[in-house]
Design an enzyme around this catalytic site. Structure first.
Site, PDB file in Angstrom:
ATOM      1  CE  LYS A 114      17.239  16.973 -14.886  1.00  0.00           C
ATOM      2  NZ  LYS A 114      17.024  17.370 -16.302  1.00  0.00           N
ATOM      3  CB  SER A 194      17.687  13.953 -18.025  1.00  0.00           C
ATOM      4  OG  SER A 194      17.561  15.370 -18.064  1.00  0.00           O
ATOM      5  CB  SER A 218      15.742  16.769 -20.302  1.00  0.00           C
ATOM      6  OG  SER A 218      16.811  16.043 -20.860  1.00  0.00           O
TER       7      SER A 218
END
Length: 535
Positions: A114, A194, A218
């Site tokens: 990520k 996210s 997330s």
């Protein structure tokens, strides 16, 4: 090389320490051949079997993955940065295969991290246009999770887009734009966040798995909204060293994948204590602990349906049908399904944390203590070998635009960095309350002999990215506050083709292996995953 399916399985068992051949449900003849032309759409085990059969090399599949990232990944705005080292890593894995020296099941497997992860040779943008301008240089070392994946032989394709600083749940990255949901042809529906880019990249076959982070949903939100598997392990199982920090007592890192088994393989390589994160669990991690997945694990398992986490009067008929169908699948696979009212649920956990602190005569617990995050940010920069004070001063305004519990002025911020987050008073109080509250939950689960709690990951479908979310409370924060492991598995789709729900398997801290086994058995019984129709 010409190996039969049986020979390929035997060779895999000989090469890898994880008992792949024991996982019989993966290896139907149809599955073995269905993805021969596009191994990125299959599982890690099928990919490795194809390599052993000489059908393709890691270099060929990595080349295909990078091409897909540059086309489909760019269209869906799922990619933050691609790594120039990926093909070299793939060539090295092919060399090891020729020498019969593969390091394990991740060797040669294309994966993503990520955008908040440090990856040597790339800048860390945090998906923030402001942060990318402030810190344009490549970082000198990998985050510990990236380092462990490289040690396992994985091919790191690069980094995926996310909400700025992993703060929100919509997939809105100022650096690269709104991540798009591949199931929505109109491109209006949010993929969640996210960890949006990680979920989308996995769903569309750009990679087998991707790293994500979760301190309020997330990983699990985009898992449900894009129809993939999302994992929030036991708090502390995976160290966070080398990742831009969020909330140290909540933040939990884990994989997103298309299958439970692939997620288990990735997590197995990530887990284990690291001295850079004093909240990571000190219990020695035994590699291969997540390897024994059994398609029959649901037989006789007692699954507690937490009805308050499935607000039926607020759920649509479509989401209810998906949830009830998932319960029926579990029962059909041999699970014992019963209503369960735990001592702690989403309606009362915050009050129980506060009451535990009061009973101790402690300071109020604070999951969002500014001192803990400030110290974590300082340690993040110190690990890079840069002037941490100068870096924090440079980045404070951009960072604080999201983490606004932090003081705006450097004069007020600087003192907060001095106390290690492991000793921050409000954080220590929070962790002490967690022990008390989890103990109460454990007692109620033990009394009812509940192996795992189950409920919808979220009780509603993905809304449009520009619209407010439904006013329906979810159990997402409950899992983070208590540090519970959770495996979220696709449960079905609506008439519009969009994912309409994931089923979460949730247990006590340390029960990760058991949850993976149950989730795998459900997945094998239900087989709800669908590849997005993106061409």
């Amino acid at each position: 090389m010409s190996l039969s399916r049986r020979d390929a399985l035997a060779r895999l068992s000989a090469l890898f320490t994880v008992p792949l051949a024991a996982r019989g449900a993966w290896w139907s003849a149809a599955e073995f051949s269905a993805h021969a032309d596009d191994p990125l759409r299959g599982t890690m085990a099928l990919y490795q079997a194809g390599r052993l059969r000489g059908e393709y090399s890691a270099v060929e599949v990595t080349t295909q993955a990078l091409a897909r990232c540059r086309t489909l990944g760019a269209q869906l705005r799922a990619i933050d940065l691609l790594a120039e080292t990926a093909l070299a890593e793939a060539r090295a894995s092919d060399d090891r295969l020729r020498q019969r020296a593969l390091r394990g099941p991740l060797d040669g497997v294309p994966l993503f991290a990520k955008s908040i992860y440090d990856m040597q040779g790339l800048p860390t943008t945090a998906s923030s246009s402001a942060w990318a301008r402030l810190f344009p240089g490549a970082v000198p070392r990998d985050a510990i999770e990236v380092e462990r994946l490289r040690t396992a032989g994985a091919v790191l394709l690069g980094k995926t887009a996310a909400d700025d600083f992993a703060y929100r749940g919509n997939g809105t990255a100022s650096a690269t734009g709104q991540v798009l949901n591949p199931h929505d042809a109109a491109r209006r529906i949010t993929p969640g966040g996210s960890s949006a880019g990680s979920a989308v990249a996995v769903a569309c076959g750009m990679a087998f798995c991707a790293l994500g982070t979760d301190d309020g949903g997330s990983n699990r939100i985009p898992a449900q909204f894009t129809g993939v598997v999302g994992v929030k392990p036991t708090f502390g199982l995976v160290p966070r060293t080398g990742v831009i920090p969020t909330w140290p007592v909540l933040d939990t890192h884990g994989p997103l994948a298309r299958t439970v088994a692939d997620a288990a393989l990735m997590l197995d390589a990530l887990a284990g204590h690291d001295g850079g994160d004093g909240l990571s669990l000190r219990t020695r991690w035994q590699r291969g602990a997540l390897g024994a997945l059994d398609a029959n694990a649901l037989r006789g398992a007692r699954l507690g349906v937490v009805e308050v986490h499935a607000p039926r009067t607020q759920m649509t008929a479509e989401c209810l049908a998906v949830f009830d169908g998932a319960l029926a699948d579990c029962a059909q696979a041999g699970g014992i399904i019963e209503a369960f009212v735990p001592a702690v649920d989403r309606t009362n956990y915050r009050e129980q944390f506060a009451a535990a602190a009061t009973a101790r005569g402690d300071v109020p617990p604070n999951a969002n203590a500014p001192g803990a995050t400030a110290n974590a940010l300082q340690r993040y920069f110190e690990r890079q070998g840069v002037n941490a004070t100068e870096a924090m001063q440079r980045g404070l305004e951009a960072y604080r635009a999201f983490y606004d519990v932090l003081p705006a002025s450097w004069r007020d911020f600087a003192p907060l960095t001095r106390v290690p987050y492991e000793r921050d008073a409000a954080s220590v109080s929070f962790l002490a309350s967690r022990e008390t509250v989890v103990a109460a939950l454990a007692r109620s689960m033990t009394e009812r002999r509940i192996d795992a709690m189950i409920y919808p990951t979220m009780p509603f479908k993905a809304p449009e990215a520009t619209q407010p979310w439904p006013d329906v409370r979810t159990p997402l924060g409950y899992g983070n506050w208590l540090g519970l492991p959770e495996v979220s598995v696709p449960a079905g789709y609506g008439a519009d083709g969009l994912p309409a729900g994931n089923l979460s398997f949730v247990g006590l801290p340390g029960s990760d292996a058991r949850l993976f086994a149950l989730a795998h058995a459900y997945e094998q019984a239900s087989r709800r995953f669908r590849m997005p129709n993106v061409g």
